[in-house]
Write a protein that holds these residues in place. Structure first.
Motif, PDB file in Angstrom:
ATOM      1  N   LYS A  44       0.824  -1.217   0.000  1.00  0.00           N
ATOM      2  CA  LYS A  44       0.000   0.000   0.000  1.00  0.00           C
ATOM      3  C   LYS A  44       0.862   1.274   0.000  1.00  0.00           C
ATOM      4  CE  LYS A  44      -4.166  -1.762   0.135  1.00  0.00           C
ATOM      5  NZ  LYS A  44      -4.089  -3.113   0.505  1.00  0.00           N
ATOM      6  N   LYS A  45       0.236   2.324  -0.503  1.00  0.00           N
ATOM      7  CA  LYS A  45       0.878   3.638  -0.578  1.00  0.00           C
ATOM      8  C   LYS A  45       0.302   4.485   0.559  1.00  0.00           C
ATOM      9  CE  LYS A  45       1.352   6.946  -4.353  1.00  0.00           C
ATOM     10  NZ  LYS A  45       0.969   7.180  -5.747  1.00  0.00           N
ATOM     11  N   VAL A  46       1.184   4.954   1.457  1.00  0.00           N
ATOM     12  CA  VAL A  46       0.698   5.603   2.685  1.00  0.00           C
ATOM     13  C   VAL A  46       1.324   6.982   2.869  1.00  0.00           C
ATOM     14  CG1 VAL A  46       0.343   5.305   5.173  1.00  0.00           C
ATOM     15  CG2 VAL A  46       0.680   3.288   3.740  1.00  0.00           C
ATOM     16  N   GLY A  52       6.197  14.290  11.980  1.00  0.00           N
ATOM     17  CA  GLY A  52       7.248  14.444  12.977  1.00  0.00           C
ATOM     18  C   GLY A  52       8.529  13.786  12.496  1.00  0.00           C
ATOM     19  N   ALA A  53       9.187  13.039  13.393  1.00  0.00           N
ATOM     20  CA  ALA A  53      10.461  12.406  13.042  1.00  0.00           C
ATOM     21  C   ALA A  53      10.277  11.084  12.299  1.00  0.00           C
ATOM     22  CB  ALA A  53      11.309  12.224  14.293  1.00  0.00           C
ATOM     23  N   GLY A  54       9.074  10.803  11.862  1.00  0.00           N
ATOM     24  CA  GLY A  54       8.851   9.704  10.914  1.00  0.00           C
ATOM     25  C   GLY A  54       8.629   8.323  11.516  1.00  0.00           C
ATOM     26  N   GLY A  55       8.539   8.229  12.832  1.00  0.00           N
ATOM     27  CA  GLY A  55       8.409   6.918  13.496  1.00  0.00           C
ATOM     28  C   GLY A  55       7.251   6.077  12.960  1.00  0.00           C
ATOM     29  N   HIS A  56       6.111   6.708  12.707  1.00  0.00           N
ATOM     30  CA  HIS A  56       4.959   5.937  12.216  1.00  0.00           C
ATOM     31  C   HIS A  56       5.245   5.355  10.827  1.00  0.00           C
ATOM     32  CE1 HIS A  56       3.038   7.931  15.565  1.00  0.00           C
ATOM     33  NE2 HIS A  56       1.900   7.297  15.344  1.00  0.00           N
ATOM     34  N   LEU A  57       5.930   6.163   9.998  1.00  0.00           N
ATOM     35  CA  LEU A  57       6.213   5.704   8.626  1.00  0.00           C
ATOM     36  C   LEU A  57       7.155   4.509   8.628  1.00  0.00           C
ATOM     37  CD1 LEU A  57       6.579   9.183   6.966  1.00  0.00           C
ATOM     38  CD2 LEU A  57       4.783   7.510   6.518  1.00  0.00           C
ATOM     39  N   PHE A  58       8.112   4.513   9.557  1.00  0.00           N
ATOM     40  CA  PHE A  58       9.040   3.386   9.639  1.00  0.00           C
ATOM     41  C   PHE A  58       8.251   2.113   9.985  1.00  0.00           C
ATOM     42  CE2 PHE A  58      12.231   6.801  11.139  1.00  0.00           C
ATOM     43  CZ  PHE A  58      12.379   7.239   9.826  1.00  0.00           C
ATOM     44  N   SER A  66       4.394  -0.299   0.403  1.00  0.00           N
ATOM     45  CA  SER A  66       5.341  -0.244  -0.723  1.00  0.00           C
ATOM     46  C   SER A  66       5.906   1.146  -0.903  1.00  0.00           C
ATOM     47  CB  SER A  66       4.653  -0.690  -2.010  1.00  0.00           C
ATOM     48  OG  SER A  66       3.528   0.127  -2.234  1.00  0.00           O
ATOM     49  N   GLU A  67       5.143   2.152  -0.480  1.00  0.00           N
ATOM     50  CA  GLU A  67       5.593   3.532  -0.650  1.00  0.00           C
ATOM     51  C   GLU A  67       5.073   4.342   0.533  1.00  0.00           C
ATOM     52  OE1 GLU A  67       4.563   5.088  -4.500  1.00  0.00           O
ATOM     53  OE2 GLU A  67       5.150   7.125  -3.920  1.00  0.00           O
ATOM     54  N   VAL A  68       5.967   5.114   1.167  1.00  0.00           N
ATOM     55  CA  VAL A  68       5.510   5.967   2.268  1.00  0.00           C
ATOM     56  C   VAL A  68       5.977   7.398   2.038  1.00  0.00           C
ATOM     57  CG1 VAL A  68       5.402   4.113   4.012  1.00  0.00           C
ATOM     58  CG2 VAL A  68       7.497   5.442   3.780  1.00  0.00           C
ATOM     59  N   VAL A  69       5.107   8.329   2.387  1.00  0.00           N
ATOM     60  CA  VAL A  69       5.422   9.751   2.239  1.00  0.00           C
ATOM     61  C   VAL A  69       5.110  10.431   3.570  1.00  0.00           C
ATOM     62  CG1 VAL A  69       4.888  11.895   0.991  1.00  0.00           C
ATOM     63  CG2 VAL A  69       4.861   9.712  -0.234  1.00  0.00           C
ATOM     64  N   GLY A  70       6.061  11.255   4.036  1.00  0.00           N
ATOM     65  CA  GLY A  70       5.850  12.003   5.273  1.00  0.00           C
ATOM     66  C   GLY A  70       5.863  13.485   4.985  1.00  0.00           C
ATOM     67  N   PHE A  88      18.392   3.795   9.454  1.00  0.00           N
ATOM     68  CA  PHE A  88      17.721   2.513   9.716  1.00  0.00           C
ATOM     69  C   PHE A  88      17.274   1.765   8.460  1.00  0.00           C
ATOM     70  CE2 PHE A  88      16.829   5.034  13.660  1.00  0.00           C
ATOM     71  CZ  PHE A  88      17.731   4.325  14.470  1.00  0.00           C
ATOM     72  N   PHE A  89      17.084   2.491   7.359  1.00  0.00           N
ATOM     73  CA  PHE A  89      16.643   1.833   6.112  1.00  0.00           C
ATOM     74  C   PHE A  89      17.562   2.261   4.960  1.00  0.00           C
ATOM     75  CE2 PHE A  89      12.946   2.319   8.809  1.00  0.00           C
ATOM     76  CZ  PHE A  89      12.279   1.112   8.713  1.00  0.00           C
ATOM     77  N   PRO A  90      18.893   1.963   5.065  1.00  0.00           N
ATOM     78  CA  PRO A  90      19.836   2.511   4.079  1.00  0.00           C
ATOM     79  C   PRO A  90      19.527   2.114   2.636  1.00  0.00           C
ATOM     80  CG  PRO A  90      20.905   0.865   5.482  1.00  0.00           C
ATOM     81  CD  PRO A  90      19.557   1.106   6.061  1.00  0.00           C
ATOM     82  N   ASN A  91      18.936   0.937   2.431  1.00  0.00           N
ATOM     83  CA  ASN A  91      18.711   0.489   1.043  1.00  0.00           C
ATOM     84  C   ASN A  91      17.257   0.622   0.595  1.00  0.00           C
ATOM     85  OD1 ASN A  91      21.447  -0.316   0.916  1.00  0.00           O
ATOM     86  ND2 ASN A  91      20.888  -2.123   2.127  1.00  0.00           N
ATOM     87  N   GLN A  92      16.457   1.236   1.436  1.00  0.00           N
ATOM     88  CA  GLN A  92      15.019   1.310   1.147  1.00  0.00           C
ATOM     89  C   GLN A  92      14.713   2.395   0.111  1.00  0.00           C
ATOM     90  OE1 GLN A  92      12.491  -0.479   3.095  1.00  0.00           O
ATOM     91  NE2 GLN A  92      11.074   0.235   1.511  1.00  0.00           N
ATOM     92  N   THR A  93      13.900   2.057  -0.848  1.00  0.00           N
ATOM     93  CA  THR A  93      13.400   3.088  -1.767  1.00  0.00           C
ATOM     94  C   THR A  93      11.917   3.281  -1.437  1.00  0.00           C
ATOM     95  OG1 THR A  93      12.940   1.369  -3.356  1.00  0.00           O
ATOM     96  CG2 THR A  93      15.018   2.565  -3.645  1.00  0.00           C
ATOM     97  N   GLY A  94      11.283   4.206  -2.134  1.00  0.00           N
ATOM     98  CA  GLY A  94       9.835   4.366  -1.923  1.00  0.00           C
ATOM     99  C   GLY A  94       9.504   5.143  -0.669  1.00  0.00           C
TER     100      GLY A  94
END
Ligand SMILES: C[S@@+](CC[C@H](N)C(=O)[O-])C[C@H]1O[C@@H](n2cnc3c(N)ncnc32)[C@H](O)[C@@H]1O
Length: 250
Positions: A44-46, A52-58, A66-70, A88-94
């Motif tokens: 899902k695209k969220v 904030g500091a992105g904790g929920h997105l992580f 599959s894709e997150v936007v903050g 924490f997600f060095p190779n993550q795209t999206g």
């Protein structure tokens, strides 16, 4: 240009310190309730508004999004989110972040989100119906909006002590005067002043209905049934600090 109180260095430092505490309202009440309301996020695209500091997105990524936007108004928050994400997600795209007021959500390039969330932020918004129209435009058909905000019985406070106390300084009543007076509230936290906006529960629900959302679930967690937290969160035995609403774009 709208500015976030979270960009005031002392406010930002104290807020981050507060968030390091594993026994906070965010960890014990907000996150578990918000996460319990999420649909299956696999593929899902969220979008998270006021991320904030992105904790929920992580967390959404760990659930298979599959894709997150903050998006957040605060530059400091977005910088923190980007640096944590790289760590924490060095190779993550999206994953993409925007430093923008959520009132300008229309400016982000992504659209057709399956899920839009917002935690602890909608009470900063002055024109809620306008925001809901813009959120709806960014959601896919049957897209889901889930948010938490300070509960209207909290946002209503205007002047004087919130709690009425007895001669032993024990809280005996939580004052709800001014509940009917919607609009601006001048607040103070960490000795910094900032603005929030009060709306009654009926207004919040009716604004959602008016914007074409169908309400799926409403939560007012209080921890009354979780005795392990009663000493830390005495207030919450009697009143909900947060209002959660899950709704679907129809
Ligand atoms: C209490 S913090 C919550 C952060 C995050 N949602 C969480 O739960 O960890 C509120 C956040 O809302 C952001 N915020 C306030 N007003 C905003 C606005 N108009 N547009 C975007 N973000 C906003 C603040 O900068 C702050 O990061």
């Amino acid at each position: 240009m709208k500015k976030s109180i979270y960009d005031t260095p002392i406010f930002f430092e104290r807020y981050l310190k507060l968030r390091e505490n594993p026994i906070s309202l965010n960890e014990i009440v907000e996150k578990p309730t918000m996460f319990s309301l999420l649909p299956d996020l696999k593929g899902k695209k969220v979008l998270d508004l006021g991320c904030g500091a992105g904790g929920h997105l992580f967390h959404y990524l760990s659930l298979g999004a599959s894709e997150v936007v903050g998006l957040d108004l605060s530059q400091s928050m977005i910088e923190q989110a980007k640096s944590d994400f790289a760590k924490f997600f060095p190779n993550q795209t999206g994953c993409n972040f925007y430093c923008l007021p959520m009132e300008q959500i229309s400016e982000i390039k992504e659209s057709e989100f399956d899920v839009i969330t917002s935690s602890f932020a909608f009470h900063y918004i002055e024109d809620f119906p306008d925001l809901l129209r813009k959120i709806s435009a960014k959601l896919a058909p049957n897209g889901i909006l889930i948010f938490s905000q300070e509960h209207p019985i909290t946002t209503c406070h205007k002047i004087g002590e919130r709690w009425e106390k007895d001669q032993n300084k024990q809280q005996v009543a939580y004052r709800l005067n001014h509940y009917r007076e919607e609009g601006l509230r001048e607040r103070n936290w960490f000795q910094q002043s900032f603005k929030t906006y009060h709306r009654t529960t009926a207004t919040i629900i009716n604004d959602l209905i008016q914007a074409g959302f169908q309400i799926e679930k409403v939560e007012e967690p209080m921890l009354a049934e979780q005795p392990e937290w009663h000493n830390e969160f005495k207030d919450l035995l009697h009143r909900p600090p947060l209002l959660f609403i899950k709704s679907v774009k129809k």
